[in-house]
Design a protein around this motif. Structure first.
Motif, PDB file in Angstrom:
ATOM      1  N   GLN A  35       0.843  -1.182   0.000  1.00  0.00           N
ATOM      2  CA  GLN A  35       0.000   0.000   0.000  1.00  0.00           C
ATOM      3  C   GLN A  35       0.882   1.236   0.000  1.00  0.00           C
ATOM      4  O   GLN A  35       1.925   1.264   0.647  1.00  0.00           O
ATOM      5  CB  GLN A  35      -0.917   0.002   1.231  1.00  0.00           C
ATOM      6  N   PHE A  36       0.450   2.256  -0.733  1.00  0.00           N
ATOM      7  CA  PHE A  36       1.203   3.499  -0.799  1.00  0.00           C
ATOM      8  C   PHE A  36       0.716   4.419   0.303  1.00  0.00           C
ATOM      9  O   PHE A  36      -0.476   4.720   0.379  1.00  0.00           O
ATOM     10  CB  PHE A  36       1.023   4.154  -2.166  1.00  0.00           C
ATOM     11  N   GLY A  37       1.638   4.829   1.176  1.00  0.00           N
ATOM     12  CA  GLY A  37       1.172   5.527   2.359  1.00  0.00           C
ATOM     13  C   GLY A  37       2.010   6.706   2.787  1.00  0.00           C
ATOM     14  O   GLY A  37       2.895   7.194   2.087  1.00  0.00           O
ATOM     15  N   GLY A  38       1.723   7.135   3.992  1.00  0.00           N
ATOM     16  CA  GLY A  38       2.161   8.395   4.557  1.00  0.00           C
ATOM     17  C   GLY A  38       0.908   9.159   4.912  1.00  0.00           C
ATOM     18  O   GLY A  38      -0.112   9.090   4.210  1.00  0.00           O
ATOM     19  N   LYS A  39       0.925   9.875   6.028  1.00  0.00           N
ATOM     20  CA  LYS A  39      -0.311  10.435   6.561  1.00  0.00           C
ATOM     21  C   LYS A  39      -0.991  11.409   5.597  1.00  0.00           C
ATOM     22  O   LYS A  39      -2.200  11.357   5.388  1.00  0.00           O
ATOM     23  CB  LYS A  39      -0.039  11.092   7.916  1.00  0.00           C
ATOM     24  N   GLY A  40      -0.223  12.305   4.983  1.00  0.00           N
ATOM     25  CA  GLY A  40      -0.828  13.227   4.041  1.00  0.00           C
ATOM     26  C   GLY A  40      -1.390  12.524   2.820  1.00  0.00           C
ATOM     27  O   GLY A  40      -2.463  12.871   2.310  1.00  0.00           O
ATOM     28  N   ILE A  41      -0.668  11.512   2.345  1.00  0.00           N
ATOM     29  CA  ILE A  41      -1.135  10.723   1.199  1.00  0.00           C
ATOM     30  C   ILE A  41      -2.442  10.010   1.551  1.00  0.00           C
ATOM     31  O   ILE A  41      -3.368   9.940   0.734  1.00  0.00           O
ATOM     32  CB  ILE A  41      -0.055   9.731   0.762  1.00  0.00           C
ATOM     33  N   LEU A 125      -0.104  28.764  -2.738  1.00  0.00           N
ATOM     34  CA  LEU A 125      -1.310  28.732  -1.914  1.00  0.00           C
ATOM     35  C   LEU A 125      -1.772  30.133  -1.566  1.00  0.00           C
ATOM     36  O   LEU A 125      -0.967  31.050  -1.355  1.00  0.00           O
ATOM     37  CB  LEU A 125      -1.061  27.944  -0.626  1.00  0.00           C
ATOM     38  N   GLY A 126      -3.112  30.278  -1.501  1.00  0.00           N
ATOM     39  CA  GLY A 126      -3.671  31.576  -1.160  1.00  0.00           C
ATOM     40  C   GLY A 126      -5.057  31.464  -0.568  1.00  0.00           C
ATOM     41  O   GLY A 126      -5.461  30.396  -0.080  1.00  0.00           O
ATOM     42  N   GLU A 127      -5.795  32.522  -0.636  1.00  0.00           N
ATOM     43  CA  GLU A 127      -7.112  32.648  -0.007  1.00  0.00           C
ATOM     44  C   GLU A 127      -8.014  31.460  -0.340  1.00  0.00           C
ATOM     45  O   GLU A 127      -8.212  31.123  -1.503  1.00  0.00           O
ATOM     46  CB  GLU A 127      -7.778  33.939  -0.494  1.00  0.00           C
ATOM     47  N   GLY A 128      -8.550  30.819   0.712  1.00  0.00           N
ATOM     48  CA  GLY A 128      -9.496  29.721   0.547  1.00  0.00           C
ATOM     49  C   GLY A 128      -8.879  28.349   0.412  1.00  0.00           C
ATOM     50  O   GLY A 128      -9.595  27.345   0.485  1.00  0.00           O
ATOM     51  N   ASP A 129      -7.575  28.260   0.192  1.00  0.00           N
ATOM     52  CA  ASP A 129      -6.930  26.947   0.096  1.00  0.00           C
ATOM     53  C   ASP A 129      -6.811  26.304   1.478  1.00  0.00           C
ATOM     54  O   ASP A 129      -6.834  26.993   2.511  1.00  0.00           O
ATOM     55  CB  ASP A 129      -5.521  27.070  -0.518  1.00  0.00           C
ATOM     56  N   ILE A 130      -6.679  24.987   1.474  1.00  0.00           N
ATOM     57  CA  ILE A 130      -6.489  24.227   2.706  1.00  0.00           C
ATOM     58  C   ILE A 130      -5.160  23.495   2.606  1.00  0.00           C
ATOM     59  O   ILE A 130      -4.866  22.859   1.593  1.00  0.00           O
ATOM     60  CB  ILE A 130      -7.633  23.219   2.922  1.00  0.00           C
ATOM     61  N   LEU A 131      -4.357  23.579   3.661  1.00  0.00           N
ATOM     62  CA  LEU A 131      -3.073  22.883   3.709  1.00  0.00           C
ATOM     63  C   LEU A 131      -3.087  21.916   4.883  1.00  0.00           C
ATOM     64  O   LEU A 131      -3.286  22.324   6.031  1.00  0.00           O
ATOM     65  CB  LEU A 131      -1.924  23.879   3.867  1.00  0.00           C
ATOM     66  N   VAL A 132      -2.871  20.632   4.577  1.00  0.00           N
ATOM     67  CA  VAL A 132      -2.858  19.593   5.606  1.00  0.00           C
ATOM     68  C   VAL A 132      -1.416  19.171   5.863  1.00  0.00           C
ATOM     69  O   VAL A 132      -0.719  18.711   4.951  1.00  0.00           O
ATOM     70  CB  VAL A 132      -3.685  18.364   5.167  1.00  0.00           C
ATOM     71  N   LEU A 133      -0.981  19.317   7.099  1.00  0.00           N
ATOM     72  CA  LEU A 133       0.336  18.869   7.538  1.00  0.00           C
ATOM     73  C   LEU A 133       0.120  17.740   8.535  1.00  0.00           C
ATOM     74  O   LEU A 133      -0.534  17.933   9.562  1.00  0.00           O
ATOM     75  CB  LEU A 133       1.111  20.011   8.199  1.00  0.00           C
ATOM     76  N   ALA A 134       0.667  16.573   8.230  1.00  0.00           N
ATOM     77  CA  ALA A 134       0.373  15.414   9.073  1.00  0.00           C
ATOM     78  C   ALA A 134       1.603  14.535   9.220  1.00  0.00           C
ATOM     79  O   ALA A 134       2.309  14.276   8.248  1.00  0.00           O
ATOM     80  CB  ALA A 134      -0.785  14.599   8.476  1.00  0.00           C
ATOM     81  N   GLY A 135       1.834  14.087  10.443  1.00  0.00           N
ATOM     82  CA  GLY A 135       2.885  13.109  10.673  1.00  0.00           C
ATOM     83  C   GLY A 135       4.162  13.701  11.228  1.00  0.00           C
ATOM     84  O   GLY A 135       4.288  14.905  11.474  1.00  0.00           O
ATOM     85  N   SER A 136       5.142  12.820  11.397  1.00  0.00           N
ATOM     86  CA  SER A 136       6.418  13.209  11.981  1.00  0.00           C
ATOM     87  C   SER A 136       7.329  13.828  10.928  1.00  0.00           C
ATOM     88  O   SER A 136       7.046  13.782   9.729  1.00  0.00           O
ATOM     89  CB  SER A 136       7.092  11.988  12.609  1.00  0.00           C
ATOM     90  N   ILE A 137       8.425  14.383  11.395  1.00  0.00           N
ATOM     91  CA  ILE A 137       9.390  15.058  10.528  1.00  0.00           C
ATOM     92  C   ILE A 137      10.662  14.217  10.464  1.00  0.00           C
ATOM     93  O   ILE A 137      11.192  13.791  11.495  1.00  0.00           O
ATOM     94  CB  ILE A 137       9.736  16.457  11.079  1.00  0.00           C
ATOM     95  N   PRO A 138      11.206  13.953   9.259  1.00  0.00           N
ATOM     96  CA  PRO A 138      12.465  13.213   9.152  1.00  0.00           C
ATOM     97  C   PRO A 138      13.594  13.915   9.910  1.00  0.00           C
ATOM     98  O   PRO A 138      13.600  15.150  10.035  1.00  0.00           O
ATOM     99  CB  PRO A 138      12.737  13.191   7.643  1.00  0.00           C
TER     100      PRO A 138
END
Length: 302
Positions: A35-41, A125-138
């Motif tokens: 399965q192809f993964g990672g929290k943002g994916i 990115l600008g007005e009205g966009d949504i940015l999802v940051l999820a998971g740990s940092i390398p």
């Protein structure tokens, strides 16, 4: 547009055993899958099931990274990954026997040049966009990179969604993220104590809201979830009936469902219901939630 960022994507090699895992012995599988993964994916994948378009950002490397990119594109996801010059996208081994056992790879180093390429992508990115940051940092990246991203994009009308733990989460609060999603244990870790019952969880969530979070969604596995919305209202929901066979991606699926539900209805109550249906559908499946299962469970949730 919805953008998701996965700093350390992975190919999950999922093994189902015919008997409990025996360390030091030969073990036989009854089934296996990649399965192809990672929290943002994962968030992007469930958003696709719900009819919400997104662009998956992040980093890939080597032949495993090329495979991951092809697989995601064939599944219908829009991606904009940055190719790293060395290393390989990690492979995580998920062993499902009497208990779940995971062996997660470390992943490739992210170079300053690659990080600059991500900054260039985020400049769109600008007005009205949504940015999802999820998971740990390398480990090859600064551990305050979420904070850096929100600081750099602050004031542009972007709705930030952050699913992270401890300092990674706390440091973004001054930038008023639209949604944060700790689980009850992670919420307790922030305040250095075990939280017991809805009242203590609500009090802790309210403290994070006072520090800047607009909406605080606390997942509690089989006990459901609690949402403290930006009006101060508390929403409490249980989980539908079903057999849990998979814990990977359930929280990410809840985040996707919440985003889609809110965009579709403008209602936090409905967003919580759809998020719960998505998280449960993944927990009851061997992979990420599919639309038919989400719709079926949604009908059972009050």
């Amino acid at each position: 547009m919805i953008y998701t960022v996965t700093f350390n994507p992975a190919i999950d090699y999922v093994l189902h055993l015919t008997a409990p895992l025996a360390v030091g012995e030969i073990n036989r599988t009854s089934d296996e899958a990649c399965q192809f993964g990672g929290k943002g994916i994962n968030v992007s994948g469930v958003l696709r099931e719900l009819g919400c378009e997104s662009i998956a950002l992040g980093f890939t490397a080597g032949e495993t990274g090329a495979w991951l990119e092809r697989g995601l594109q064939l599944s219908g996801l829009k991606t904009r990954f940055i190719r790293l010059p060395d290393g390989m996208t990690r492979i995580n081994v998920k062993v499902k026997g009497a208990k779940e056992t995971e062996i997660n790879g470390s992943g490739p180093n992210i170079t300053p040049e690659a990080m600059q390429a991500l900054w260039d992508n985020l400049e769109e990115l600008g007005e009205g966009d949504i940015l999802v940051l999820a998971g740990s940092i390398p480990s090859s990246m600064p551990q305050d990179v979420y904070q850096q991203i929100l600081a750099r994009l602050d004031g542009r009308g972007i709705r930030f969604v952050v699913d992270a733990t401890r300092d990674l989460l706390v440091k973004v609060l001054p930038y008023h993220p639209f949604l944060i999603k700790p689980n009850n244990h992670e919420l307790g870790e922030i305040f250095g104590k075990e939280l017991n019952g809805d009242e203590e969880i609500t009090q802790a969530a309210r403290k994070l809201q006072q520090r800047g979070a607009r909406n605080v969604l606390v997942s509690m596995a089989g006990d459901g979830a609690l949402l403290l919305d930006e009006t101060g209202a508390v929403h409490r929901i249980g989980t539908p009936k079903g057999k849990v066979v998979n814990s990977v991606g359930a929280g990410d699926s809840m985040v996707a469902g919440f985003i889609a539900g809110y965009l579709q209805s403008g209602s936090y109550s409905y967003a919580l219901r759809l998020g719960t249906a998505c998280g449960s559908a993944t927990a009851f499946s061997l992979g990420l939630a599919e639309r038919r299962d989400i719709d079926a469970l949604l009908k059972t949730i009050e």
